[in-house]
Design an enzyme around this catalytic site. Structure first.
Site, PDB file in Angstrom:
ATOM      1  CD  GLU A 188      12.890   3.256   8.849  1.00 52.37           C
ATOM      2  OE1 GLU A 188      13.176   4.612   9.420  1.00 52.37           O
ATOM      3  OE2 GLU A 188      12.736   4.296   6.781  1.00 52.37           O
ATOM      4  CE  LYS A 235      -2.914   3.046   2.838  1.00 53.94           C
ATOM      5  NZ  LYS A 235      -2.410   3.970   1.902  1.00 53.94           N
ATOM      6  CD  GLU A 286      10.300  12.353  12.117  1.00 55.90           C
ATOM      7  OE1 GLU A 286       8.397  11.626  12.866  1.00 55.90           O
ATOM      8  OE2 GLU A 286      10.890  11.911  11.937  1.00 55.90           O
ATOM      9  CB  CYS A 317      12.542   9.061   8.714  1.00 55.02           C
ATOM     10  SG  CYS A 317      13.509   7.659   7.902  1.00 55.02           S
ATOM     11  N   GLY A 353       6.880   4.386   8.733  1.00 51.07           N
ATOM     12  CA  GLY A 353       5.792   5.930   8.618  1.00 51.07           C
ATOM     13  C   GLY A 353       6.228   6.848  10.108  1.00 51.07           C
ATOM     14  CB  SER A 354       4.396   8.865  12.242  1.00 52.52           C
ATOM     15  OG  SER A 354       2.735   7.219  12.227  1.00 52.52           O
ATOM     16  CB  THR A 355       6.915   6.515  16.134  1.00 55.97           C
ATOM     17  OG1 THR A 355       8.275   6.985  15.987  1.00 55.97           O
ATOM     18  CG2 THR A 355       6.949   5.627  17.797  1.00 55.97           C
ATOM     19  N   GLY A 363       3.168   3.029  13.989  1.00 51.12           N
ATOM     20  CA  GLY A 363       3.945   2.181  14.727  1.00 51.12           C
ATOM     21  C   GLY A 363       3.672   0.817  15.725  1.00 51.12           C
TER      22      GLY A 363
HETATM   23  P1  NDP Z   1       1.050   7.823   8.750  1.00 51.47           P
HETATM   24  O1  NDP Z   1       2.706   6.282   9.689  1.00 51.47           O
HETATM   25  O2  NDP Z   1       0.198   7.598   9.197  1.00 51.47           O
HETATM   26  O3  NDP Z   1       1.464   7.102   6.835  1.00 51.47           O
HETATM   27  C1  NDP Z   1       2.344   6.233   7.168  1.00 51.47           C
HETATM   28  C2  NDP Z   1       2.066   4.686   5.655  1.00 51.47           C
HETATM   29  O4  NDP Z   1       0.698   3.813   6.631  1.00 51.47           O
HETATM   30  C3  NDP Z   1       0.562   5.364   5.039  1.00 51.47           C
HETATM   31  O5  NDP Z   1       0.798   4.834   3.702  1.00 51.47           O
HETATM   32  C4  NDP Z   1      -0.260   5.439   5.533  1.00 51.47           C
HETATM   33  O6  NDP Z   1      -1.857   5.734   4.989  1.00 51.47           O
HETATM   34  C5  NDP Z   1      -0.491   4.147   6.601  1.00 51.47           C
HETATM   35  N1  NDP Z   1      -1.488   4.562   7.449  1.00 51.47           N
HETATM   36  C6  NDP Z   1      -1.441   4.922   8.541  1.00 51.47           C
HETATM   37  N2  NDP Z   1      -2.443   4.872   9.681  1.00 51.47           N
HETATM   38  C7  NDP Z   1      -2.336   3.858   8.991  1.00 51.47           C
HETATM   39  C8  NDP Z   1      -2.661   2.561  10.075  1.00 51.47           C
HETATM   40  N3  NDP Z   1      -3.691   2.636  11.682  1.00 51.47           N
HETATM   41  N4  NDP Z   1      -2.758   1.047  10.159  1.00 51.47           N
HETATM   42  C9  NDP Z   1      -1.623   1.045   8.144  1.00 51.47           C
HETATM   43  N5  NDP Z   1      -1.558   2.130   7.983  1.00 51.47           N
HETATM   44  C10 NDP Z   1      -1.522   2.780   8.000  1.00 51.47           C
HETATM   45  O7  NDP Z   1       2.294   9.278   8.747  1.00 51.47           O
HETATM   46  P2  NDP Z   1       1.819  10.276   7.660  1.00 51.47           P
HETATM   47  O8  NDP Z   1       1.652  10.704   6.549  1.00 51.47           O
HETATM   48  O9  NDP Z   1       0.732  10.570   8.542  1.00 51.47           O
HETATM   49  O10 NDP Z   1       2.644  11.555   8.096  1.00 51.47           O
HETATM   50  C11 NDP Z   1       2.751  12.051  10.139  1.00 51.47           C
HETATM   51  C12 NDP Z   1       3.536  11.664  10.248  1.00 51.47           C
HETATM   52  O11 NDP Z   1       4.514  10.349  10.370  1.00 51.47           O
HETATM   53  C13 NDP Z   1       4.696  13.163   9.638  1.00 51.47           C
HETATM   54  O12 NDP Z   1       4.744  14.630   9.858  1.00 51.47           O
HETATM   55  C14 NDP Z   1       6.396  12.533   9.893  1.00 51.47           C
HETATM   56  O13 NDP Z   1       6.779  13.192  11.300  1.00 51.47           O
HETATM   57  C15 NDP Z   1       5.994  11.011  10.178  1.00 51.47           C
HETATM   58  N6  NDP Z   1       6.399  10.146   9.170  1.00 51.47           N
HETATM   59  C16 NDP Z   1       7.481   9.011   9.169  1.00 51.47           C
HETATM   60  C17 NDP Z   1       7.461   9.010   8.235  1.00 51.47           C
HETATM   61  C18 NDP Z   1       9.229   7.974   8.645  1.00 51.47           C
HETATM   62  O14 NDP Z   1      10.004   7.587   7.293  1.00 51.47           O
HETATM   63  N7  NDP Z   1      10.280   7.765   9.287  1.00 51.47           N
HETATM   64  C19 NDP Z   1       7.655   8.999   7.016  1.00 51.47           C
HETATM   65  C20 NDP Z   1       6.589   9.660   6.966  1.00 51.47           C
HETATM   66  C21 NDP Z   1       5.553  10.077   8.172  1.00 51.47           C
HETATM   67  P3  NDP Z   1      -2.748   6.685   3.974  1.00 51.47           P
HETATM   68  O15 NDP Z   1      -1.276   7.154   3.375  1.00 51.47           O
HETATM   69  O16 NDP Z   1      -3.732   6.192   3.334  1.00 51.47           O
HETATM   70  O17 NDP Z   1      -2.856   7.505   5.154  1.00 51.47           O
END
Ligand code: NDP
Length: 830
Positions: free
Chosen positions: A266, A191, A397, A300, A244-246, A249
């Site tokens: 990650e 996804k 962050e 990140c 993605g976000s902590t 995670g």
């Molecule tokens: P998220 O962690 O929400 O999103 C990352 C991915 O996870 C996206 O594909 C998202 O889908 C999906 N996702 C979100 N919620 C769920 C869930 N409950 N179950 C399964 N999958 C899920 O990051 P955001 O895009 O909302 O960004 C928010 C903050 O996260 C940023 O401001 C930043 O601080 C941090 N971040 C960190 C990253 C890293 O590389 N470490 C990368 C991105 C963000 P969808 O896009 O449809 O919401």
């Protein structure tokens, strides 16, 4: 304008990359369908969502919004494909992956343009960094597909992998996830992030183009609440890989707890960028630009905390301001642009709010004098000085082009400040003194350390975090283990491998006791000898012999190298298999665990001692155990009711195991990677820190030794809950440990209720990893609780393993669980 003037002004004319090929491709395909079984499939809901160009705020394309039903279809396709793909020879998989890499290169310009249009990042980055790294990732992993049979012969693919990726490096994160999964024979359902699906869809076209078997790669676009959560919970999925976000995670850790799904996370970071006073400040300034303004700071591992030695701070900040004044922000497709657009209005708002908070908290904010474009979502490069380490902007962050700076005086202070974060993803160290830099690097709690460089990535060198930055690695050989599992797990613990090691130790080789003599071993800890029992020991009673009550040996806890009474003042009874009372041990509680964790932390210097010394101590423990072989054998017999010969074999395997980890202590070493740059990357396995260990009931001595020995061999300190049913072998080890020169606090033992004590350990924020070998329900609770500080877990999901078997009971798997790899990047040259 002459050349000197150009150097003075640093002004460039616009150098736009044509958007037309990207827009034409989008127009041809939009609205985009889902990619399942190599087919374009309309979403079951019939719904589509807009993908927006962040540089203009205008819609670019419509992409399908998948729902639960589509997830079911895609998982079924991946499962069916796995039947074949999982058995496809490595060489064949390598050919497909090689073809993917070639096709990524063939379409590289289109992919770069699409990425810039969809994400808002400068074309300079997508063209020169993202897309070349995508190709490199597939080439590199094609190699691992080829080598899997010879290099990982004891492993097999996990199965169907659900992969969830963020928007900041859309195609690169796809490559980081899909390449190792396919190389190891898994199939995937991926996804992309809602904001950035387009390059994943172009990748799907490449999958079709190269004729990858249907169902091996499936791509579902849509919303997290529909697709992401359904993937995480789907019973047909064997592993989740998430970036993605902590917070998300953490919710995924909770949702998968106890399900047996493998998980790699990650997550976020707040990485330090440490500048010592002998650093080359002009290089440092360019390093800062790359650290925090690369990809608008939406990285990140962005070097978002600038830590500068106090005596050069003013000079560096001044240089930085001059450089910031010359950064160019604007159209991502302009090749001369340094900073593009922020991915979405929501992200822009979050950055603005955190910046406002920084100002409210008293930090001094500075931004260049020029203005951002008014169309689209832009935020200027921002520098905070006078930041206090405890403030929000120093801890949270921001995920935007915002740098916070602080000062330090000594290297020790720099390390302390750098580690003052709940994250641990990356760090940069800048100094012309390589001795200083290499001394500081191992002391930083971060998965990657860049020396005099920053934000370098390569498929050969694993990437991943410590602490709340998640666990698992992507890239390098270590990253492969996220996508495989030991073959014996499928066969089951009792079949398959012979008890190879146990069989080496024939009953005839056992020096004491007689086979099956259960009763003879009963005197290990009884409180009063009966006359009848007393006669059994064969001693001559004709002299002036008085039958005396044996001296009570009720064990205490073992904390900080001392035997201490349980805090609660309660004891628990220990019974043999016939239900006879054979002893008592302390009933550990929350306070005992807290004390033990404190002691384990105080002993953290263990990780920094020499590996030779750790090996010596493990040999010494083995030696001291061997001196008391008969006593331990009798203890095993007493607790388990097994035959003397069988118990003796357990003790001998335990001794042999201590030898194995003494051997590994100075041999489980890192590797030197040679990524495509002038330099080297040192991949060093490091101790994780404090590990909580709940031991199994089967093989009460061997289970204990098999878990404790690898952990301490690798430099971890441990808090161990011995077998709940048969704890006496572990408590008998107190004296062995005390006489083996083991520093106090390296091994701490708390007896009592396994699940209650494990819960305390798993909840504890100062415990960095938790191993649990007990019931399925207990394992689930450990995984759930671990989400608190995102500690690494290793649980057996209620499945026993054959501890006597070398394959199941020792080796690589244990050493890997006891370590985390730190990659230290060292470029060469002036
Ligand atoms: P998220 O962690 O929400 O999103 C990352 C991915 O996870 C996206 O594909 C998202 O889908 C999906 N996702 C979100 N919620 C769920 C869930 N409950 N179950 C399964 N999958 C899920 O990051 P955001 O895009 O909302 O960004 C928010 C903050 O996260 C940023 O401001 C930043 O601080 C941090 N971040 C960190 C990253 C890293 O590389 N470490 C990368 C991105 C963000 P969808 O896009 O449809 O919401």
């Amino acid at each position: 304008m002459n050349v000197t003037e150009i150097f003075e002004t640093m002004e460039y004319g616009p150098a736009p990359e044509a958007a037309a090929p990207g827009l034409a491709w989008i127009q041809e395909h939009s609205p985009f369908s889902l990619f399942i079984n190599n087919q374009w499939v309309e979403p079951a809901s019939g719904q589509y969502i807009d993908s927006i160009n962040p540089a203009t705020g205008k819609p670019l394309a419509k992409v399908a919004a998948a729902t639960n039903a589509d997830v079911d279809t895609a998982v079924a396709a991946a499962r069916a494909a796995f039947e074949t793909w999982g058995k496809t020879p490595g060489h064949v998989r390598a050919r497909y992956m090689y073809a993917i890499a070639r096709h990524v290169q063939k379409h590289s310009r289109l992919l770069a343009v699409l990425e810039s249009l969809d994400n808002g990042k400068p074309i300079r980055e997508t063209r020169d960094i993202d897309i070349p790294l995508v190709a490199r990732h597939f080439y590199y992993h094609a190699g691992w597909a080829q080598l899997m049979e010879s290099e990982l012969p004891a492993y097999e693919p996990v199965g169907v992998v659900g992969q969830i990726i963020p928007w900041n490096f859309p195609l690169l994160m796809l490559a980081w996830k899909i390449a190792p999964a396919l190389a190891m024979g898994n199939t995937v359902v991926l996804k992309p992030a809602r904001y950035t699906s387009l390059t994943a869809l172009k990748f799907a076209e490449i999958v079709q183009e190269i004729g990858l078997p249907p169902g091996v790669v499936n791509i579902l676009t849509g919303e997290a609440s529909q697709v992401g959560e359904a993937l995480v919970r789907h019973p047909g999925i064997n592993k989740i890989a998430f970036t993605g976000s902590t917070d998300v995670g953490r919710s995924i850790r909770r949702a998968t707890a106890g399900s047996g799904k493998k998980l790699s996370l990650e997550l976020g970071g707040k990485s330090p960028f440490i500048v010592f006073d002998d650093a080359d400040l002009d290089s440092v300034v360019e390093g800062v630009v790359d650290a925090i303004w690369f990809n608008q700071g939406q990285v990140c591992c962005a070097g978002s905390r600038l830590l500068v030695q106090e005596n050069i701070a003013d000079r560096l900040i001044e240089k930085l301001r001059v450089r910031m004044e010359h950064l160019r922000i604007g159209d991502p497709l302009d090749k001369a642009v340094d900073i593009g657009a922020i991915v979405s209005p929501g992200q822009l708002k979050q950055i603005q709010e955190l910046v406002n908070q920084g100002v409210e908290e008293g930090a001094v904010m500075w931004q260049p004098s020029w203005a951002c474009p008014t169309e689209g979502y832009f935020f200027p490069p921002t520098l905070f000085t006078d930041v206090s380490p405890a403030t929000t902007i120093a801890q949270v962050e921001i995920f935007g082009p915002v740098l916070v700076s602080m000062t330090f005086r000594t290297p020790a202070e720099a390390v302390e400040l750098a580690n003052n974060t709940r994250y641990g993803l990356a760090a940069s160290v800048w100094s012309e003194n390589i001795n200083l830099a290499l001394d500081v690097a191992p002391r930083l709690k971060a998965g990657t350390v860049w020396i005099n460089c920053t934000n370098l990535f390569d498929a050969s060198s694993g990437f991943g975090g410590y602490r709340e930055s998640g666990f698992g690695r992507e890239g390098g050989k270590e990253g492969l283990y996220e996508y495989v599992r030991p073959k014996w797990e499928t066969i089951g613990p009792t079949d398959g491998h012979a008890k190879a090691e146990a069989e080496l130790i024939a009953p005839g080789n056992v020096s004491n006791g007689s086979d099956g003599d259960v009763e003879a071993a009963q005197d290990g800890n009884r409180f009063i000898m009966t006359e009848e029992e007393d006669n059994e020991d064969g001693r001559d009673k004709s002299g002036p012999y008085v039958a005396l009550p044996s001296i009570d040996r009720t064990p205490k806890m073992f904390i900080a190298g001392k035997q201490v009474r349980p805090d609660g003042g309660y004891s628990r009874d220990v019974y043999d298999p016939q239900g006879r009372l054979i002893g008592q041990v302390g009933e550990g509680n929350r306070k005992d665990i807290r004390n033990a964790v404190e002691a384990a932390h105080a002993a953290s210097g263990w990780a920094f001692g020499t590996t030779h010394n750790r090996a010596q101590i493990l040999y010494y423990i083995a030696e001291n155990l061997s001196v008391r072989e008969d006593e331990f054998t009798r203890r095993v017999v007493q607790q388990t009711g097994r035959s003397y010969a069988d118990a003796a074999a357990e003790v001998q395997v335990a001794i042999s195991r201590l030898f194995s980890y003494a051997a590994w202590a100075d041999k489980y070493e890192g590797v030197v990677h040679r990524p495509p740059l002038r330099g080297a990357v040192l991949a060093m396995p490091e101790a994780i820190g404090v590990i909580g260990i709940a031991c199994p009931d089967e093989y009460p001595l061997l289970g204990f030794i098999s878990l404790v020995a690898p952990a301490i061999a690798m430099g971890d300190t441990v808090v161990v809950i011995p077998s709940q049913q048969s704890p006496l072998c572990a408590t008998d080890c107190y004296q062995v440990l005390e006489t083996s020169d083991l520093p106090g606090g390296v091994v701490n033992i708390v007896t009592g209720d396994r699940d209650a004590l494990s819960q305390v350990l798993a909840d504890h924020d100062d415990v960095e990893a938790m191993w649990y070998f007990g019931q399925a329900e207990g394992g689930k609770r450990v995984e759930l609780a671990s989400a608190g500080n995102m500690k690494r877990t290793w649980v057996n999901y209620g499945h026993p393993r054959n501890w006597m078997d070398k394959v199941q009971g020792e080796g690589d798997e244990f050493l890997r669980e006891a370590t985390q790899v730190k990659n230290i990047w060292i470029p060469y040259g002036e």
